[in-house]
Every structure is written in C-alpha cells, then in structure tokens.
Write a protein that holds these residues in place. Structure first.
Motif, PDB file in Angstrom:
ATOM      1  N   THR A   1     -40.558 -25.117 -16.574  1.00 34.72           N
ATOM      2  CA  THR A   1     -41.034 -24.164 -17.580  1.00 34.72           C
ATOM      3  C   THR A   1     -41.814 -23.002 -16.986  1.00 34.72           C
ATOM      4  N   ASP A   2     -42.069 -23.044 -15.665  1.00 36.29           N
ATOM      5  CA  ASP A   2     -42.780 -21.927 -15.034  1.00 36.29           C
ATOM      6  C   ASP A   2     -41.765 -21.033 -14.316  1.00 36.29           C
ATOM      7  N   ASN A   3     -42.252 -20.116 -13.517  1.00 37.93           N
ATOM      8  CA  ASN A   3     -41.356 -19.202 -12.803  1.00 37.93           C
ATOM      9  C   ASN A   3     -41.310 -19.486 -11.308  1.00 37.93           C
TER      10      ASN A   3
ATOM     11  N   SER B   1     -38.411 -20.643 -19.213  1.00 40.26           N
ATOM     12  CA  SER B   1     -39.391 -19.814 -18.490  1.00 40.26           C
ATOM     13  C   SER B   1     -39.178 -18.320 -18.709  1.00 40.26           C
ATOM     14  N   ASN B   2     -38.162 -17.969 -19.484  1.00 40.60           N
ATOM     15  CA  ASN B   2     -37.879 -16.548 -19.672  1.00 40.60           C
ATOM     16  C   ASN B   2     -37.961 -16.074 -21.114  1.00 40.60           C
TER      17      ASN B   2
ATOM     18  N   LYS C   1     -40.317 -16.376 -23.505  1.00 33.66           N
ATOM     19  CA  LYS C   1     -41.677 -16.668 -23.953  1.00 33.66           C
ATOM     20  C   LYS C   1     -42.349 -15.406 -24.467  1.00 33.66           C
TER      21      LYS C   1
ATOM     22  N   LYS D   1     -41.437 -30.426 -17.986  1.00 35.43           N
ATOM     23  CA  LYS D   1     -42.537 -30.070 -17.092  1.00 35.43           C
ATOM     24  C   LYS D   1     -42.663 -31.016 -15.898  1.00 35.43           C
TER      25      LYS D   1
END
Length: 318
Positions: free
Chosen positions: A180-182, A315-316, A318, A170
């Motif tokens: 971890t985000d898009n 990030s994909n 989840k 992160k």
C-alpha cells in the motif's frame, strides 16, 4: 494409486469407523460393579454422579453416523483406488462448450460418472473468461480507475495473495512487502507489478559473516543504518562505509537500491525484515532468500492483469 496406499487408506478409513463402533459398545457396557442408575459415590458441588448409560438418542445418532460413513465409502471414492459404485471423480476432460457442459453433466449423472467439479469450472470459465479478456484490453494504470474491476481484483487478491500480504495488503508478517506504500523492490508501474505476478520473484541476499567476520558486519550495519538517518557509532560508520563497496554492487553507491535486481532502498527507513540493529545484523550474517510465487499458471494472464490493477490502485488511487 498403488495397492500399498489403497490398503493403507482403506485400513485407516474402515478402522476408524470400526474403532468408533467398538468404543461406543464399550461405553455402553457396565464394567463398574455398580448397578445401573445407582450412585457412583462421587459428589461435586452438590451434584451426585449416577451410573447411567449414554442417552438413547445420542447412541442412535452415533450409529446413524457410522452407517452413513459406510454407505458413503460404498458410493464415493474414499478407499484408495476404489472409485465407488457411482464412479464419481472431481476431474473431467473433453467438455467443449457451455451447452455441452450441461449435456455432459446430465449424461454423466445418468451413466454414473459424476464429474461436477470440473464441469462447473468449465462452465464458470466460459462465462467469465470473456469478461476478464475485456478487462485485459485496458492498461493496468487505467483499469485501476475502474471501480468494478478493482473490486474483482480485490476478491482474487484475497483468495490468492492475502495469505502472505494480509487482507489489507500491508504485509502479514516480516518478509512480506507492504503493497500500500510507494516502496517497490522491482518497480511499481502497472507493467512491473504484472510482471512480478506472472513470473514471480526470488530474492537473493547473500550472507557476509564468513567473509567479513562479526566486526566487519557490525561496521557495515552501522553504516547501513546511518543511510536512513539513524544515530550510530561514528567510528563504526566510517569503517563500514569502506566495506559497503561490496554491497554497492546491488544497492548502489548511494544505497538507494536497484529495482532491476530487486535490491531494496536502504535510505528510506522502510525494512522488509525489520530495521533494528539486531535484525539488520542477522540479515548480513545469514542473508535473505524471499520467494514470490508465479501466478501465470494459477490464474492466467487476464486474471493477473486485474489483480495487478487492484495492487496498483492501493498506492496510487489515494
């Protein structure tokens, strides 16, 4: 290694051992004018200080450590260019196969030429490289669904990437992206993530203080913050909108960024260096120059492929 550095290192190494010996001998001498075992005249919390030497077992342990240090420096490299009587080295060349590695290790030990580290690396590569080569045949997006491959990628990530991105990926600190985000600067597809890992990235956000001045920067900051829905001074915002034209070359007219250039999206309220007025002003004043190192030489393309699968999974999956 040059003679200068050989002498320099030798003096420090041997001087340290000799210095420890001298210090120990000095501590064992009685220079207090107080007979051994008698009171030093100090009492604290009911405890009286006596003039006693170091415990004998402790003194002997110090001597053993000093002797061990001298023996080590005789047999192994530690005195600059002197390789030690065993001829041990951490590098090795000419080992061709797994079986030859084992034979070479045995022969090197018998010949007094110890190269275990490189031989072990060679052994590990020949054992594990076929596994990574097999992983590399699967597209990153598909490999990200392979639990075993993702676990391998995670271990490689912790060894090579966690220092900057954190063990949880992160971002360890300001300037290191959250993986971890898009929100992706250069694209979040499997191929783009792999490309970033192989080639590295160099950000280049120029500073605008000299060309815009403090007032101009304040106007652009207001308009930039407004793009993500922040409440700003409307007068500064309108003035900044006109000035934003020079920023649009990278960030786009709508401020949504350009992944071809690595220019961030300014409308999503996700900030690499911080999104408060002070930090954004500092960014515009002095610019930013983030560097993502290339890992092609460090890990090789097959291992990079597995790391890319792990990063993609964050990030994909989840």
């Amino acid at each position: 290694m040059s003679m200068f550095w050989t002498i320099w290192i030798s003096v420090i190494s041997l001087g340290t051992i000799i210095g420890c010996y001298w210090l120990l001998r000095w501590c064992l001498s009685n220079s207090t004018d107080v007979p051994e075992g008698e009171s030093m005249g100090h009492v604290f919390d009911g405890i009286e200080e006596l003039n006693n030497q170091l415990p004998r077992w402790w003194t002997i342990l110090f001597y053993i450590c000093m002797v061990w240090g001298l023996i080590y420096l005789v047999f192994y490299p530690g005195l600059g260019g002197f390789k030690g009587v065993l001829g041990w080295t951490s590098s090795n060349q000419g080992v061709l196969s797994l079986e030859e590695s084992k034979l070479a290790l045995r022969k090197d030990i018998e010949d007094g030429n110890w190269n275990e580290y490189a031989l072990q690396i060679k052994y590990a590569n020949e054992k594990f490289d076929p596994i990574f080569a097999e992983y590399a045949k699967t597209p990153v997006e598909e490999l990200a669904m392979n639990k075993e491959a993702v676990q391998v990628g995670q271990r490689l990530f912790l060894q090579n990437c966690a220092q900057c991105h954190g063990s949880n990926a992160k971002g360890a600190a300001s300037g290191f992206p959250n993986l971890t985000d898009n929100d992706w600067l250069y694209g979040g597809s499997g191929d783009k993530i792999k490309e970033t890992l192989i080639l590295g990235r160099k950000g280049a956000m120029p500073g605008w203080l000299n060309s815009m001045g403090e007032d101009g920067v304040a106007e652009v900051v207001a308009y930039t913050l407004s793009l993500s829905g922040r409440d700003v001074d409307q007068g500064l915002k309108e003035a900044g909108k006109a000035r934003f034209a020079v920023c649009a070359a990278c960030h786009g007219v709508d401020g949504k960024g350009n992944q071809m250039l690595g220019a961030p999206n300014l409308t999503d309220n996700i900030w690499l260096y911080g999104g408060n007025t002070k930090t954004v002003t500092q960014t515009l004043y002095y610019g930013r120059n983030g560097v993502m190192p290339a890992f092609n030489e460090t890990l090789g393309e097959d291992k990079v492929h597995v790391v890319a699968a792990y990063v993609y999974s964050l990030s994909n999956n989840k």
